[in-house]
Scaffold this motif. Structure first.
Motif, PDB file in Angstrom:
ATOM      1  N   GLY A  15      -4.236  -4.960  29.719  1.00 10.74           N
ATOM      2  CA  GLY A  15      -4.045  -4.781  28.278  1.00 10.74           C
ATOM      3  C   GLY A  15      -4.644  -3.435  27.871  1.00 10.74           C
ATOM      4  O   GLY A  15      -4.835  -2.546  28.721  1.00 10.74           O
ATOM      5  N   PHE A  16      -4.960  -3.295  26.591  1.00 12.96           N
ATOM      6  CA  PHE A  16      -5.583  -2.051  26.109  1.00 12.96           C
ATOM      7  C   PHE A  16      -6.759  -1.668  27.015  1.00 12.96           C
ATOM      8  O   PHE A  16      -6.885  -0.516  27.442  1.00 12.96           O
ATOM      9  CB  PHE A  16      -6.115  -2.241  24.677  1.00 12.96           C
ATOM     10  N   ALA A  17      -7.637  -2.654  27.287  1.00  8.36           N
ATOM     11  CA  ALA A  17      -8.884  -2.357  28.001  1.00  8.36           C
ATOM     12  C   ALA A  17      -8.624  -1.951  29.449  1.00  8.36           C
ATOM     13  O   ALA A  17      -9.152  -0.939  29.929  1.00  8.36           O
ATOM     14  CB  ALA A  17      -9.803  -3.577  27.955  1.00  8.36           C
ATOM     15  N   GLY A  40       3.660  -7.630  33.953  1.00 11.02           N
ATOM     16  CA  GLY A  40       3.726  -6.299  33.351  1.00 11.02           C
ATOM     17  C   GLY A  40       2.469  -6.034  32.550  1.00 11.02           C
ATOM     18  O   GLY A  40       1.580  -6.884  32.473  1.00 11.02           O
ATOM     19  N   VAL A  41       2.417  -4.860  31.937  1.00  8.71           N
ATOM     20  CA  VAL A  41       1.247  -4.504  31.133  1.00  8.71           C
ATOM     21  C   VAL A  41       1.325  -5.208  29.770  1.00  8.71           C
ATOM     22  O   VAL A  41       2.359  -5.765  29.413  1.00  8.71           O
ATOM     23  CB  VAL A  41       1.160  -2.969  30.928  1.00  8.71           C
ATOM     24  N   GLY A  42       0.234  -5.184  29.043  1.00  7.23           N
ATOM     25  CA  GLY A  42       0.267  -5.713  27.670  1.00  7.23           C
ATOM     26  C   GLY A  42      -0.874  -6.649  27.314  1.00  7.23           C
ATOM     27  O   GLY A  42      -1.250  -6.752  26.156  1.00  7.23           O
ATOM     28  N   ASP A  85       6.374  -4.374  19.055  1.00  8.78           N
ATOM     29  CA  ASP A  85       5.995  -2.962  18.882  1.00  8.78           C
ATOM     30  C   ASP A  85       4.762  -2.617  19.699  1.00  8.78           C
ATOM     31  O   ASP A  85       4.677  -1.542  20.302  1.00  8.78           O
ATOM     32  CB  ASP A  85       5.660  -2.659  17.410  1.00  8.78           C
ATOM     33  N   ILE A  86       3.789  -3.529  19.694  1.00  6.65           N
ATOM     34  CA  ILE A  86       2.532  -3.235  20.407  1.00  6.65           C
ATOM     35  C   ILE A  86       2.796  -3.223  21.916  1.00  6.65           C
ATOM     36  O   ILE A  86       2.277  -2.371  22.645  1.00  6.65           O
ATOM     37  CB  ILE A  86       1.428  -4.250  20.052  1.00  6.65           C
ATOM     38  N   LEU A  87       3.621  -4.163  22.352  1.00  7.39           N
ATOM     39  CA  LEU A  87       3.954  -4.193  23.780  1.00  7.39           C
ATOM     40  C   LEU A  87       4.659  -2.891  24.175  1.00  7.39           C
ATOM     41  O   LEU A  87       4.338  -2.280  25.207  1.00  7.39           O
ATOM     42  CB  LEU A  87       4.834  -5.414  24.084  1.00  7.39           C
ATOM     43  N   ARG A  88       5.590  -2.438  23.334  1.00  4.84           N
ATOM     44  CA  ARG A  88       6.284  -1.170  23.615  1.00  4.84           C
ATOM     45  C   ARG A  88       5.284  -0.010  23.678  1.00  4.84           C
ATOM     46  O   ARG A  88       5.383   0.873  24.520  1.00  4.84           O
ATOM     47  CB  ARG A  88       7.316  -0.874  22.502  1.00  4.84           C
ATOM     48  N   TYR A  89       4.324  -0.036  22.773  1.00  2.00           N
ATOM     49  CA  TYR A  89       3.301   1.031  22.737  1.00  2.00           C
ATOM     50  C   TYR A  89       2.529   1.058  24.062  1.00  2.00           C
ATOM     51  O   TYR A  89       2.352   2.117  24.679  1.00  2.00           O
ATOM     52  CB  TYR A  89       2.357   0.793  21.552  1.00  2.00           C
ATOM     53  N   LEU A  90       2.092  -0.126  24.513  1.00  2.00           N
ATOM     54  CA  LEU A  90       1.294  -0.165  25.748  1.00  2.00           C
ATOM     55  C   LEU A  90       2.153   0.199  26.967  1.00  2.00           C
ATOM     56  O   LEU A  90       1.662   0.816  27.918  1.00  2.00           O
ATOM     57  CB  LEU A  90       0.636  -1.544  25.908  1.00  2.00           C
TER      58      LEU A  90
END
Ligand code: NA7
Length: 550
Positions: A15-17, A40-42, A85-90
């Motif tokens: 995730g972010f971290a 996947g990431v996220g 949107d947040i998933l796309r960002y990551l």
């Protein structure tokens, strides 16, 4: 799948971290490998795909500050970013920084064992990976171990069973379905209005009525966005030194310094504006003083009366068991309004508890509800759950679960005595869930990166928080919480949602800015509260704080 190449570090979570930690360590010249149970990431935004899933932090603050180009390019569309949107960002972050090659996906860590002689960790996954590394950094999130209540007969249900925190990747078609949502925390409150629009019928099973404040989500004005982007560095700086990781000024006025009419006007304005400033931006004593708090609680109850047409339903929706804000305050879009819909029924589980789940639905003490889908919006084993699930064993083979039997004991929420070379991003005892997560994550990642660089620079192979430092910090975390109304609620902040979990306030409520200063002082004092040793367990504990950071 045994990896013979020993690593400097493993990072768990993408995730972010986890993304930032892997990037940071790689840039610092450490050999590092990430492990992620998803495909996947996220992280949080990979798993929480339920209808209506959205972040309650405003989009301007919910991103990395260390990527100035992306900061300028990324569209700030709506006030609060939705899960896609947040998933796309990551995903974009992972692509730009070429991070996927440094992760193993679909790999669930089940064991992490510290070898005292070698001063290294061995990591194993359910899928058969095995690696050793000097350091382990957990980036597993605070809300990633689902709380799945075990109602009698749950396995017999013939319909679809879902959990908001573990939602399928394929779209779930709820049209023409009879749906139940169990739970009215932040997730349930986001999902309920959206599911109600799609389903034939929605039955909401509420155990505790929740306060919720309108999000007032909507598109952001182009001029506002342009101005924001011009001033991004200053907004970021202010967020880092703020109480909760947002750049807003908290109120300095007591609820009782103004007349009742002025108070109501202030709440009305904040309700209209939407968002968390309903509490922090109106009056300074709402989190501290029960009488002051009650003025805000009363205001919300009066709003429920205004919005909900059926007085009996309105009464059921009014929270009375805890001060407002002592359970995580959700933000909503049309939550109370949803109970005016003809296809929505509210069931009060305190009055009519669930007796069993049947093949065809849910039976409460008042009767049977026929259902096609049951959605558990029942939350998480917060903060400690995701760490205890990793099968961590430190010195003497002691498990983290055992070490934390009476509650988590950490130093700064980032390290645990008896578990050397292990660092926990946004762990219990840090601001974490009481803050805007990317701000707290960046602070931890950068602090941990600096700490490992310092250890390397000083030839330290093992670095470990002392018992004394952890005891002092853990007491401080409880003491600060004790000045607030928070311990009065049976909340997941207190571990109260998980049967048998110790009742201890889990995050640090002393403020993001203060906490950052404290961590910086620890580093500046040569990682005060940590001990280091040169090789394996040989000279463990020989040099407490005798170095100064470069
Ligand atoms: P929460 O906030 O823990 O909410 C869970 C909800 O589920 C809450 O209403 C609980 O009632 C209810 N619950 C939990 N267990 C049961 C059982 N056994 N029976 C009936 N109802 C139950 O989780 P969320 O996912 O909504 O939010 C978590 C965080 O994610 C959120 O705060 C944001 O930070 C993002 P209770 O109040 O315990 O009586």
């Amino acid at each position: 799948m045994v990896d013979a190449e020993p690593l400097d570090a493993v990072v768990i979570g993408a995730g972010f971290a986890g993304l930032y930690m892997v990037y940071r360590l790689r840039e610092q010249g450490f050999s590092v490998q990430g492990f992620e149970r998803g495909d996947g990431v996220g992280g949080t935004w990979y798993w929480n795909r339920y209808p209506g899933a959205r972040c309650d932090s405003e989009i301007m603050f919910y991103s990395f500050s260390f990527l100035p180009d992306l900061e300028q390019e990324w569209p700030l569309t709506e006030r609060y970013p939705g899960q896609p949107d947040i998933l796309r960002y990551l995903e974009e972050v992972a692509s730009r920084l070429d991070l996927r090659k440094d992760f193993t996906f679909g790999a669930e860590v089940t064991a992490l064992e510290f070898d005292e002689a070698a001063g290294r960790w061995t990591l194993r996954t359910a899928q058969g990976h095995q690696v050793t590394a000097r350091y382990v950094v957990t980036a597993v999130g605070c809300l990633s171990t689902a709380n799945q209540p075990r109602f009698p007969g749950a396995d017999s249900f013939r319909g679809l069973t879902l959990h908001t925190g573990n939602w399928p990747r394929e779209p779930v078609d709820l049209a023409a379905q009879r749906v139940a949502v169990i739970g009215t925390g932040a997730s349930g409150i986001q999902a309920i209005p959206v599911i109600a629009e799609r389903a034939a019928h929605l039955t909401v099973f509420q155990r505790t009525a929740q306060f919720t404040i309108p999000a007032e989500n909507g598109p952001l004005d182009d001029q506002f966005v342009a101005l924001w982007k011009q001033n991004y560095p200053e907004w970021r700086r202010r967020a880092r030194h703020s109480p909760a990781g947002f750049a807003y000024n908290p109120s300095i006025t007591s609820a009782f310094e103004v007349s009742a009419a002025e108070r109501r006007a202030a709440f009305e304005a904040a309700w209209g504006a939407g968002g968390f400033t309903f509490l922090s931006g109106t009056f300074r004593d709402l989190a501290l003083d029960e009488e002051a708090n009650e003025t805000a609680a009363d205001f919300v109850r009066s709003k429920i009366d205004e919005i909900v047409r059926d007085p009996e339903v309105a009464e059921m929706l009014k929270p009375r068991d805890f001060p407002i804000g002592t359970k995580r305050l959700p933000l909503d879009t049309n939550y109370y309004e949803t109970f005016n819909r003809p296809n929505v029924t509210l069931v009060d589980l305190k009055r009519t508890p669930v007796e069993e789940i049947t093949p065809a639905g849910i039976r409460t003490s008042a009767g049977h509800h026929d259902l096609d889908v049951i959605v558990y919006a029942t939350g998480f084993d917060a903060l400690t759950g995701p760490l205890e699930a990793l099968g961590i064993r430190g010195r003497g083979g002691r498990s983290l679960r055992d070490a934390w039997r009476e509650g988590p004991r950490t130093y700064l929420g980032v390290a645990v005595p008896g578990f050397p070379n292990l660092f926990t991003i946004t762990g219990p005892g840090s601001p974490s869930v009481l803050s805007n997560m990317p701000v707290s994550i960046e602070q931890h990642v950068e602090w941990i990166g600096d700490c490992l660089a310092w250890a390397r620079g000083h030839g330290a192979k093992v670095i470990e928080a002392t018992e004394q430092a952890a005891a002092g910090w853990t007491d401080h975390v409880q003491q600060v919480a004790g000045h607030t109304l928070h311990p009065k609620a049976a909340s997941w902040y207190m571990g109260a949602n998980i049967p048998g979990k110790p009742r201890i306030f889990l995050p640090y409520i002393g403020g993001v800015g203060n906490y950052r200063d404290r961590c910086a002082a620890v580093a500046a004092n040569g990682y005060e509260g940590f001990v280091t040793s040169g090789e394996g367990s040989g000279d463990h504990g020989a040099r407490p704080g005798d170095h100064r950071a470069a």
